[in-house]
Design an enzyme around this catalytic site. Structure first.
Site, PDB file in Angstrom:
ATOM      1  N   ASN A   9       3.025  -1.612   1.753  1.00 54.69           N
ATOM      2  CA  ASN A   9       2.835  -0.463   1.320  1.00 54.69           C
ATOM      3  C   ASN A   9       2.229  -0.065   0.349  1.00 54.69           C
ATOM      4  O   ASN A   9       1.608  -0.932  -1.082  1.00 54.69           O
ATOM      5  CB  ASN A   9       5.165   0.048   0.590  1.00 54.69           C
ATOM      6  CG  ASN A   9       4.137   0.983  -0.347  1.00 54.69           C
ATOM      7  OD1 ASN A   9       3.742   1.711  -0.100  1.00 54.69           O
ATOM      8  ND2 ASN A   9       5.778   0.998  -0.792  1.00 54.69           N
ATOM      9  N   TRP A  10       1.166   0.291   0.694  1.00 55.98           N
ATOM     10  CA  TRP A  10      -0.056   0.730  -0.239  1.00 55.98           C
ATOM     11  C   TRP A  10       0.549   1.129  -1.399  1.00 55.98           C
ATOM     12  O   TRP A  10      -1.037   0.935  -2.066  1.00 55.98           O
ATOM     13  CB  TRP A  10      -1.225   1.157   0.768  1.00 55.98           C
ATOM     14  CG  TRP A  10      -1.364  -0.482   1.636  1.00 55.98           C
ATOM     15  CD1 TRP A  10      -0.750  -1.377   2.108  1.00 55.98           C
ATOM     16  CD2 TRP A  10      -2.922  -0.139   3.010  1.00 55.98           C
ATOM     17  NE1 TRP A  10      -1.208  -2.062   3.221  1.00 55.98           N
ATOM     18  CE2 TRP A  10      -2.808  -0.820   3.615  1.00 55.98           C
ATOM     19  CE3 TRP A  10      -3.642   0.740   3.242  1.00 55.98           C
ATOM     20  CZ2 TRP A  10      -3.611  -1.351   4.491  1.00 55.98           C
ATOM     21  CZ3 TRP A  10      -4.896   0.853   4.305  1.00 55.98           C
ATOM     22  CH2 TRP A  10      -4.431  -0.655   4.441  1.00 55.98           C
ATOM     23  N   LYS A  11       0.910   1.655  -0.679  1.00 58.62           N
ATOM     24  CA  LYS A  11       1.068   3.035  -2.785  1.00 58.62           C
ATOM     25  C   LYS A  11       0.175   3.294  -3.134  1.00 58.62           C
ATOM     26  O   LYS A  11      -0.483   4.680  -1.479  1.00 58.62           O
ATOM     27  CB  LYS A  11       2.307   2.082  -3.851  1.00 58.62           C
ATOM     28  CG  LYS A  11       3.319   1.582  -3.343  1.00 58.62           C
ATOM     29  CD  LYS A  11       3.506   0.654  -4.689  1.00 58.62           C
ATOM     30  CE  LYS A  11       5.263  -0.199  -4.189  1.00 58.62           C
ATOM     31  NZ  LYS A  11       5.627  -0.796  -5.203  1.00 58.62           N
ATOM     32  N   HIS A  95      11.924   5.474  -0.844  1.00 64.88           N
ATOM     33  CA  HIS A  95      11.136   4.185  -1.710  1.00 64.88           C
ATOM     34  C   HIS A  95      12.319   4.939  -3.179  1.00 64.88           C
ATOM     35  O   HIS A  95      11.985   5.573  -3.425  1.00 64.88           O
ATOM     36  CB  HIS A  95      10.202   4.262  -1.689  1.00 64.88           C
ATOM     37  CG  HIS A  95       9.819   2.718  -2.627  1.00 64.88           C
ATOM     38  ND1 HIS A  95       9.855   2.918  -3.662  1.00 64.88           N
ATOM     39  CD2 HIS A  95       9.519   2.006  -1.599  1.00 64.88           C
ATOM     40  CE1 HIS A  95       8.939   1.095  -3.890  1.00 64.88           C
ATOM     41  NE2 HIS A  95       8.737   1.026  -2.801  1.00 64.88           N
ATOM     42  N   GLU A  97      10.682   4.420  -6.091  1.00 63.38           N
ATOM     43  CA  GLU A  97       9.891   5.362  -6.872  1.00 63.38           C
ATOM     44  C   GLU A  97      10.070   6.521  -6.639  1.00 63.38           C
ATOM     45  O   GLU A  97      10.089   7.548  -7.486  1.00 63.38           O
ATOM     46  CB  GLU A  97       8.351   4.999  -6.258  1.00 63.38           C
ATOM     47  CG  GLU A  97       8.021   3.462  -6.719  1.00 63.38           C
ATOM     48  CD  GLU A  97       7.183   2.909  -6.742  1.00 63.38           C
ATOM     49  OE1 GLU A  97       5.973   2.951  -5.647  1.00 63.38           O
ATOM     50  OE2 GLU A  97       7.162   1.490  -6.769  1.00 63.38           O
ATOM     51  N   GLU A 167      15.360  -3.285  -1.198  1.00 67.57           N
ATOM     52  CA  GLU A 167      14.074  -3.308  -2.023  1.00 67.57           C
ATOM     53  C   GLU A 167      15.468  -3.413  -4.007  1.00 67.57           C
ATOM     54  O   GLU A 167      15.610  -2.154  -4.380  1.00 67.57           O
ATOM     55  CB  GLU A 167      13.121  -2.337  -2.429  1.00 67.57           C
ATOM     56  CG  GLU A 167      12.691  -2.307  -1.183  1.00 67.57           C
ATOM     57  CD  GLU A 167      11.660  -1.926  -1.506  1.00 67.57           C
ATOM     58  OE1 GLU A 167      10.187  -2.026  -0.281  1.00 67.57           O
ATOM     59  OE2 GLU A 167      10.769  -0.544  -1.851  1.00 67.57           O
ATOM     60  N   GLY A 173       7.194  -4.611  -8.069  1.00 66.56           N
ATOM     61  CA  GLY A 173       6.525  -4.610  -8.965  1.00 66.56           C
ATOM     62  C   GLY A 173       6.062  -5.872 -10.498  1.00 66.56           C
ATOM     63  O   GLY A 173       5.635  -5.121 -11.152  1.00 66.56           O
ATOM     64  N   SER A 213       8.437  -8.279  -5.113  1.00 65.40           N
ATOM     65  CA  SER A 213       7.961  -9.294  -5.453  1.00 65.40           C
ATOM     66  C   SER A 213       7.200 -10.542  -4.272  1.00 65.40           C
ATOM     67  O   SER A 213       7.535 -11.569  -4.445  1.00 65.40           O
ATOM     68  CB  SER A 213       8.232 -10.170  -6.808  1.00 65.40           C
ATOM     69  OG  SER A 213       8.079  -8.940  -7.728  1.00 65.40           O
ATOM     70  N   GLY A 234       4.190  -4.941  -1.557  1.00 66.04           N
ATOM     71  CA  GLY A 234       3.686  -3.924  -2.241  1.00 66.04           C
ATOM     72  C   GLY A 234       2.415  -4.536  -2.679  1.00 66.04           C
ATOM     73  O   GLY A 234       1.392  -4.873  -1.533  1.00 66.04           O
TER      74      GLY A 234
HETATM   75  P1  13P Z   1       5.984  -5.528  -4.579  1.00 68.75           P
HETATM   76  O1  13P Z   1       5.560  -6.171  -4.079  1.00 68.75           O
HETATM   77  O2  13P Z   1       4.904  -4.671  -5.135  1.00 68.75           O
HETATM   78  O3  13P Z   1       7.003  -6.160  -6.080  1.00 68.75           O
HETATM   79  O4  13P Z   1       6.555  -3.970  -4.066  1.00 68.75           O
HETATM   80  C1  13P Z   1       7.379  -3.702  -3.677  1.00 68.75           C
HETATM   81  C2  13P Z   1       7.966  -2.257  -2.734  1.00 68.75           C
HETATM   82  O5  13P Z   1       7.996  -1.214  -3.317  1.00 68.75           O
HETATM   83  C3  13P Z   1       7.411  -2.319  -1.334  1.00 68.75           C
HETATM   84  O6  13P Z   1       7.973  -0.947  -0.865  1.00 68.75           O
END
Ligand code: 13P
Length: 255
Positions: A9-11, A95, A97, A167, A173, A213, A234
């Protein structure tokens, strides 16, 4: 048997040049990987460029969100047909977020799940508890409520086409990864719930990814757990070496 599925997930973490370079790098490095499914989800505007690079490769791609309505007056939104126009296979929905920053409810996520399935997209539906919810001892209730809300009205046949991503919000993150035991406990609980709702045949085939993570040095231990069928990554999906490290660490794991 469930094939492991590692998705990035490149966000909102790149510009056009870096998106293209990442796609090119992954395409080259992952060319020989046949044991696991791989996908990346760039920001909407970079999907066409990434699609062109990954066409015909063993890396699937998709979006990080989609709207549930068909064409119409929905300023700023993207519909499913716009994603299938570029041969997207996946779409991340719900997600944390989006749930916690954009205020998306499970009811809204559910509409998007139905729209994605109707368009032939594979939804990757995220669930996960906040730290305060874990500390209050309501982890199972929160994840079960998000599962039930997000998949309401989804048939058994369609459920088989979905992917779930657990998640825990406190692990995203933050570098604070859930222990394999903590993750496995929630994954097993979600599979038990799926068995209650859809029966064992469905629950046995649906993949549940872990996200939060995930790195090359913890992926193998996490994905060796019986109900952890992949990872939604992420930060570590933004560098070819880091993402390939996760993929390579898991290639020999069988479910
Ligand atoms: P991280 O791997 O940066 O913790 O993010 C996880 C995530 O939200 C994937 O969708």
């Amino acid at each position: 048997m469930r094939r492991l599925f590692i998705a990035g997930n490149w966000k909102m973490n790149m510009k056009l040049d870096s998106a293209k370079a990442l796609a090119e790098g992954l395409k080259a490095e992952a060319a020989g990987v046949g044991e696991v499914d791989i996908a990346v989800c760039p920001p909407f505007v970079y999907i066409p460029a990434v699609a062109e690079i990954l066409a015909g490769s063993n890396i699937g791609y998709g979006a990080q969100n989609v709207y549930f309505e068909k064409a119409g007056a929905f300023t700023g939104e993207i519909e499913t047909a716009m994603l299938t126009d570029f041969n997207c296979k996946y779409v991340i929905l719900g997600h944390s977020e989006r749930r916690h920053i954009m205020g998306e409810s499970s009811e809204l996520v559910n509409k998007k799940v139905h729209a994605a399935l109707a368009a032939g997209l594979t939804p990757i539906v995220c669930v996960g508890e906040l730290l305060s919810e874990r500390e209050a001892g309501v982890t199972s209730q929160v994840n079960r409520r998000q599962f039930d809300g997000s998949f309401s009205g989804v048939s058994a046949e369609d459920m088989k086409k979905c992917v779930i991503a657990y998640e825990p919000v406190w692990a995203i993150g933050t570098g604070k990864v859930a222990t394999p035991e903590q993750a496995q406990e929630v994954h097993a609980d979600l599979r038990a719930l799926m068995t209650e709702r859809y029966g064992k045949e469905v629950a046995d085939v649906v993949r549940i990814q872990y996200g939060g993570s995930v790195k090359a040095n913890n992926a193998q231990e996490l994905l060796s757990k019986p109900d952890i069928d992949g990872a939604l990554v992420g930060g570590a999906s933004l560098k070819v070496d880091a993402f390939m490290g996760i993929i390579n660490a898991c290639r020999s794991i069988q479910k």
